[in-house]
Write an enzyme that holds these catalytic residues in place. Structure first.
Site, short mmCIF file in Angstrom:
data_model
loop_
_atom_site.label_atom_id
_atom_site.label_comp_id
_atom_site.label_asym_id
_atom_site.label_seq_id
_atom_site.Cartn_x
_atom_site.Cartn_y
_atom_site.Cartn_z
CG ASP A 78 -0.25 -0.11 2.54
OD1 ASP A 78 0.74 -0.86 2.62
OD2 ASP A 78 -0.67 0.55 3.50
CD GLU A 136 3.15 -1.17 7.60
OE1 GLU A 136 3.28 -1.15 8.83
OE2 GLU A 136 3.35 -0.14 6.91
CD GLU A 137 2.78 3.25 5.45
OE1 GLU A 137 2.72 3.66 6.63
OE2 GLU A 137 3.85 3.17 4.82
CG HIS A 361 5.95 7.87 6.12
ND1 HIS A 361 5.03 7.62 7.11
CD2 HIS A 361 6.26 6.65 5.59
CE1 HIS A 361 4.80 6.31 7.19
NE2 HIS A 361 5.55 5.71 6.27
NI NI Z 1 6.69 0.99 5.35
#
Ligand code: NI
Length: 397
Positions: A78, A136-137, A361
């Site tokens: 993701d 996952e996030e 990020h």
């Molecule tokens: Ni990651």
């Protein structure tokens, strides 16, 4: 096993092509429809059996011979709600969504690993399940995959996963036994006082003052309640209260995150957060509502599987294995590692000379794609070593 490096070098252009395609079309958690279809198209083309799980997750199974042992390899797929700021020909084509954590690379590495192992299935001494995991996030796809039974039929003995890691330079691998990444918890707290005139404070209960004292007092959890040799974080990331200079605020809203490695701290930190909020509010006559949520447990590596990864890393990258690499960031690989023994490791991917060293990020995050081949080589060599190792190593029976 096999002529690993030269063959993987031939695979490198495909790895880059797949990764760039995924990078152009990022999708958020549980919405990875195109990503899932892309993976399935390739598995179908290669003839690898697979099934779809929890909507967008994909499990490919490569059956080997000789032993009935089963190794799982997990990749998350993701992206994040971030507007990409890179100017490349493979930049995100989707407004406000970006692969800013490297999960596009994880997916490409897992596809490459599946392809390689499938080509060599006659030599494979056990069965490999490749788990393409959504979300996952957020909100977490590992747990639903486990609940859907992906570690059963055939039953998985051990699991491996990796994270492309710009905190380490290309050509390094960070891995350690025990806790590698932290547990994550989130809390929201609304403090209610009594608002009023800014010049008549004695008729009010000032939610700003109470909130400020709560923020300060919470700092003592890490500094005074936790063994200094343990690592933990209590961060208040949001504090909203008041709307005018001459008005005493009625409410204050605080939100924070808690991180720790040692699972025994779970109860202590949660208890202290509530005690402190309750105590400070009580002494001012304010009330509170606390919503405290547990998200992911710590990522804890099995010692035997970690030794295996360390040995393979030493022969794969020839440069450096970072032995005490850890971070208080979190990962839902932890749920898999709670269920079966395994190892999660960091694959150094930063290349400062090429400007490929922005943090994860960040809107300019990107990594050196040389890491894709290294990732496949790590998984392939680990697979070979696992099936060649003594069967008592991580037999999850
Ligand atoms: Ni990651």
């Amino acid at each position: 096993m096999f002529g690993v490096r030269s063959e993987i070098l031939q695979l490198q252009p495909s790895l880059v092509r797949w990764r760039r395609h995924l990078h152009r079309f990022p999708e958020l958690g549980f919405k990875e429809k195109q990503t899932s279809a892309f993976i399935q198209e390739h598995l179908k083309e290669w003839g690898i059996p697979y099934f779809v799980v929890v909507g967008t997750g994909v499990v490919a199974t490569i059956e080997g011979h000789t032993t009935d042992r089963v190794l799982a390899i997990r990749a998350d797929m993701d992206a994040l709600p971030i507007q990409e700021a890179n100017i490349t020909d493979y930049r995100s084509q989707i407004d406000g969504i970006m692969h800013a954590c490297g999960h596009d690379g994880h997916t490409a590495i897992a596809m490459g690993t599946a392809y390689y192992l499938w080509q060599h299935r006659q030599e494979l001494k056990g069965t490999v399940k490749i788990l393409f995991q959504p979300a996952e996030e957020s909100p977490g796809g590992a747990k639903p995959m486990i609940e859907a039974g992906v570690l059963q039929n055939p039953r998985v003995d051990a699991i491996l996963g990796l994270h492309i890691w710009n905190n380490l330079p290309l050509g390094t691998i960070g891995v350690k036994p025990g806790a590698l990444m932290a547990a994550v918890e989130i809390f929201d707290c609304t403090i209610t006082g009594r608002g009023g005139h800014g010049a008549i404070p004695h008729q009010t209960i000032d939610a700003v003052v109470v909130g400020a004292q709560v923020v300060n007092a919470l700092q003592t959890i890490v500094s005074r309640n936790i063994d200094p040799l343990d690592s933990a974080v209590v961060t208040i990331g949001k504090f909203q209260s008041g709307h005018a200079p001459n008005v005493i605020a009625n409410t204050a809203e605080l939100s924070g995150t808690v991180r720790y490695f040692n699972p025994q701290l779970e109860h202590l930190i949660r208890q202290r957060v509530e005690q402190i909020i309750r105590g400070v509010c009580d002494c001012h006559g304010a009330t509170y509502a606390l919503d405290y949520k547990k998200y992911y447990p710590p990522v804890v590596n099995d010692p035997a599987m970690t030794s295996l990864v360390q040995a393979v890393a030493a022969e794969t990258i020839e440069s450096s294995v970072i032995p005490e690499c850890a971070t208080l960031a979190a990962e839902d690989m932890s749920f898999f590692l709670q269920t079966v023994p395994g190892c999660f490791f960091f694959l150094g991917s930063a290349n400062a000379a090429k400007g490929l060293d922005y943090p994860h990020h960040h809107p300019r995050f990107d990594f050196d794609e040389t890491v894709l081949g290294i990732g496949v080589e790590m998984f392939v060599r680990c697979t070979d070593r696992f099936f060649s190792s003594h069967p008592t190593l991580c037999q999850n029976k």
